[in-house]
Motif scaffolding. Structure first.
Motif, PDB file in Angstrom:
ATOM      1  N   THR A 139      42.934  37.539  35.833  1.00  0.00           N
ATOM      2  CA  THR A 139      43.357  37.148  37.180  1.00  0.00           C
ATOM      3  C   THR A 139      44.815  37.537  37.423  1.00  0.00           C
ATOM      4  O   THR A 139      45.169  38.015  38.504  1.00  0.00           O
ATOM      5  N   THR A 140      45.657  37.330  36.426  1.00  0.00           N
ATOM      6  CA  THR A 140      47.078  37.660  36.601  1.00  0.00           C
ATOM      7  C   THR A 140      47.360  39.146  36.427  1.00  0.00           C
ATOM      8  O   THR A 140      48.407  39.623  36.865  1.00  0.00           O
ATOM      9  N   SER A 156      36.168  32.995  35.938  1.00  0.00           N
ATOM     10  CA  SER A 156      35.772  31.993  34.933  1.00  0.00           C
ATOM     11  C   SER A 156      34.261  31.828  34.866  1.00  0.00           C
ATOM     12  O   SER A 156      33.706  31.548  33.798  1.00  0.00           O
ATOM     13  N   LEU A 179      41.970  33.959  32.859  1.00  0.00           N
ATOM     14  CA  LEU A 179      43.332  33.768  33.341  1.00  0.00           C
ATOM     15  C   LEU A 179      44.147  35.058  33.218  1.00  0.00           C
ATOM     16  O   LEU A 179      44.875  35.431  34.147  1.00  0.00           O
ATOM     17  N   LEU A 214      40.507  32.992  40.035  1.00  0.00           N
ATOM     18  CA  LEU A 214      40.388  32.453  38.672  1.00  0.00           C
ATOM     19  C   LEU A 214      39.027  31.789  38.478  1.00  0.00           C
ATOM     20  O   LEU A 214      38.377  31.973  37.442  1.00  0.00           O
ATOM     21  N   GLY A 215      38.580  31.029  39.465  1.00  0.00           N
ATOM     22  CA  GLY A 215      37.270  30.389  39.389  1.00  0.00           C
ATOM     23  C   GLY A 215      36.138  31.402  39.321  1.00  0.00           C
ATOM     24  O   GLY A 215      35.192  31.247  38.548  1.00  0.00           O
ATOM     25  N   PHE A 243      44.766  32.841  44.399  1.00  0.00           N
ATOM     26  CA  PHE A 243      44.716  32.803  42.932  1.00  0.00           C
ATOM     27  C   PHE A 243      43.645  31.845  42.392  1.00  0.00           C
ATOM     28  O   PHE A 243      42.870  32.224  41.499  1.00  0.00           O
ATOM     29  N   PRO A 244      43.558  30.599  42.886  1.00  0.00           N
ATOM     30  CA  PRO A 244      42.568  29.666  42.322  1.00  0.00           C
ATOM     31  C   PRO A 244      41.128  30.150  42.508  1.00  0.00           C
ATOM     32  O   PRO A 244      40.303  30.005  41.595  1.00  0.00           O
ATOM     33  N   ALA A 245      40.815  30.710  43.660  1.00  0.00           N
ATOM     34  CA  ALA A 245      39.449  31.176  43.893  1.00  0.00           C
ATOM     35  C   ALA A 245      39.115  32.354  42.981  1.00  0.00           C
ATOM     36  O   ALA A 245      38.007  32.453  42.449  1.00  0.00           O
TER      37      ALA A 245
END
Length: 144
Positions: free
Chosen positions: A79-80, A98, A76, A94-95, A90-92
């Motif tokens: 990503t930021t 991760s 996280l 972060l995934g 953002f979600p992709a």
């Protein structure tokens, strides 16, 4: 019954007769073929002596879960920290991070847990334990 004089008892009228009284309030065993009259049964305890090691061991699953959580937090933060491509989102992102950070965190948590486990095994105390068990002899008749 006949007359009793002081200190004398008629046959079967004795205060220690198993038919009338038993030692320490135990049930009478008169008439049972495997138990001697009077309730005396030879029961010997079996004693086993063992050496045991006592130590405080860490719970490895807790370290694995915390490592995974730390891995997600690192993903996280990464990503930021960088600019996100608008085509990816953002979600992709972060995934994707991760996928790499969570297993790395789990591996790091496992390593920390194993190191603490090794350290706790060096501080183990040795104790001698006696385990005593008593078994009654089997009676050969099946009674409900």
């Amino acid at each position: 019954m006949s007359e009793n004089t002081a200190g004398q008892h008629a046959e079967g009228d004795s205060p220690t007769s198993p038919a009338q009284h038993t030692d320490l309030g135990q049930p009478s065993t008169v008439g049972h073929p495997d138990i001697p009259v009077g309730g005396a049964v030879d029961i010997e305890p079996v004693v086993e002596v063992q050496q045991l090691s006592i130590r405080r061991a860490p719970r490895i699953p807790v370290f694995l879960v915390l490592g995974g959580l730390v891995g997600f937090i690192v993903a996280l933060i990464l990503t930021t920290a960088f600019e996100i491509d608008p085509l990816v989102g953002f979600p992709a992102m972060l995934g994707y991070l991760s996928i790499f950070c969570i297993p790395a965190g789990i591996a790091l948590g496992a390593l920390v847990g194993l190191l603490l486990d090794r350290r706790s095994s060096k501080r183990a105390r040795q104790l001698t334990v006696e385990h005593e068990s008593v078994r009654e002899p089997e009676h050969g008749t099946d009674q409900p």
